[in-house]
Write an enzyme that holds these catalytic residues in place. Structure first.
Site, PDB file in Angstrom:
ATOM      1  CD  GLU A 148      43.105  36.650  31.816  1.00 44.06           C
ATOM      2  OE1 GLU A 148      42.226  37.174  32.533  1.00 44.06           O
ATOM      3  OE2 GLU A 148      42.870  36.188  30.669  1.00 44.06           O
TER       4      GLU A 148
ATOM      5  CG  HIS B 237      35.551  32.449  39.412  1.00 41.24           C
ATOM      6  ND1 HIS B 237      35.020  31.749  38.367  1.00 41.24           N
ATOM      7  CD2 HIS B 237      35.577  33.747  39.018  1.00 41.24           C
ATOM      8  CE1 HIS B 237      34.720  32.591  37.379  1.00 41.24           C
ATOM      9  NE2 HIS B 237      35.060  33.804  37.753  1.00 41.24           N
TER      10      HIS B 237
END
Length: 326
Positions: free
Chosen positions: A60, A128
């Site tokens: 990322e 998450h």
């Protein structure tokens, strides 16, 4: 007019903007041949090619930094976070590098959109289930938007792609399958305006993202008791639309904030403080906040549901604020 799922509304927005402007591109993990984790980019690589719909390594910080560089040199990248929690790895690139328009004295523009699923899902676990709006809220130079319906998802994303500034665009993982009838013609929505979902009296409820739907569900129960709250979907989390918020407060004189964000240091905390500074003389009661528990989101489904605000809690809180029997 056609009925469209929210994830398809997002895809349509990207498709229309890529067709309109050849500098628009999208990058992220599995956005190409796989079509994205939630199928927002399905089929776009066939139409626009692998260089405009770019599958990236699991890095990322790397591909977000690449997007910032691409934006500085004339492209308009859309970054998809497979899960927005993963973009904590790119915090430096978003928080520091994305402000280059300011630190370069306007010599560079950084027209990037960082979008993807977040929020508390169905047993996705703590890592998450992040709500990154609070993490990034203090970063100067960012616009932060949270969509909540297929209609506003499409219109807001199209506007975000055309904005010359970095925009964080939050989608909720549990809203992708919402259906709504959308206009067939193109449309755009302002990034800095709240939406009055329901006009009412007695109390203003400020909310956003998935909690919009929890509040609407609670309002149906309240309506049976003769209570009609004014419901406002913030949409723009930075900056807040204080024109719309203020007009409602001057009418109802009571404010409740319903959010999925954490209570400590959350979006509601900043909003509450700002309301007290701007509209204190209009308030007949303290601002009330209904927020998620300040704990990592449990994997267990029943425990998970207990960490976030549910419609019965909203009903009880409104009655309490209006000094009625619960």
């Amino acid at each position: 007019m056609a009925e469209v799922l929210l994830f398809n509304a997002l895809r349509a927005a990207i498709d229309e903007e890529m067709a309109h402007d050849p500098t628009v591109m999208i990058m992220g993990e599995d956005v190409g041949h796989y079509g994205g984790s939630y199928k927002v980019t399905k089929g776009l690589y066939k139409k626009y090619g692998d260089l405009r719909v770019l599958d990236t390594p699991i890095a990322e910080n790397g591909f977000t930094g690449m997007a910032v560089g691409a934006a500085m040199t004339g492209l308009k990248p859309i970054i998809e976070g497979m899960n927005m929690g993963f973009l904590l790895l790119a915090f430096n690139q978003i928080a520091n590098n994305a402000m280059l328009r300011y630190t370069s004295g306007g010599n560079f523009k950084v027209p990037i959109v960082v979008r993807g699923p977040g929020g508390v899902g169905r047993q996705l676990g703590a890592e998450h289930s992040q709500r990154l709006e609070a993490y990034f809220h203090a970063v100067p130079g960012l616009k932060i938007v949270a969509c909540s319906t297929p209609y506003n998802a499409k219109g807001l994303l199209k506007s975000a792609i055309r904005d010359p500034n970095p925009v964080l665009f939050f989608e909720h993982v549990l809203l992708y399958n919402l259906k709504e009838t959308l206009p067939e013609e193109e449309y755009w929505l302002p990034l800095d305006k709240a939406e009055v979902v329901q006009s009412g009296e007695g109390v203003t409820i400020l909310t956003y993202s998935r909690m919009r739907h929890h509040v609407i569900q609670a309002a149906k129960t309240l309506d049976q008791a003769g209570i009609t709250p004014e419901i406002i979907d913030l949409i723009s989390l930075k900056p807040f639309d204080f024109e719309t918020i203020g007009a409602s407060i001057r009418k109802t004189h009571r404010v409740m904030i319903v959010e999925e964000c954490m209570k400590t240091g959350g979006v509601g905390a900043e909003l509450s403080a700002s309301i007290m500074e701007r509209f204190f003389d209009e308030l007949d009661a303290p601002v009330m906040r209904l927020s998620s528990q300040d704990i990592p989101t449990p994997y267990n489904g029943m425990l998970e549901s207990l960490t976030i605000v549910q419609p019965p809690q909203i009903v009880e809180a409104v009655k309490q604020m209006l000094a009625l029997k619960v």
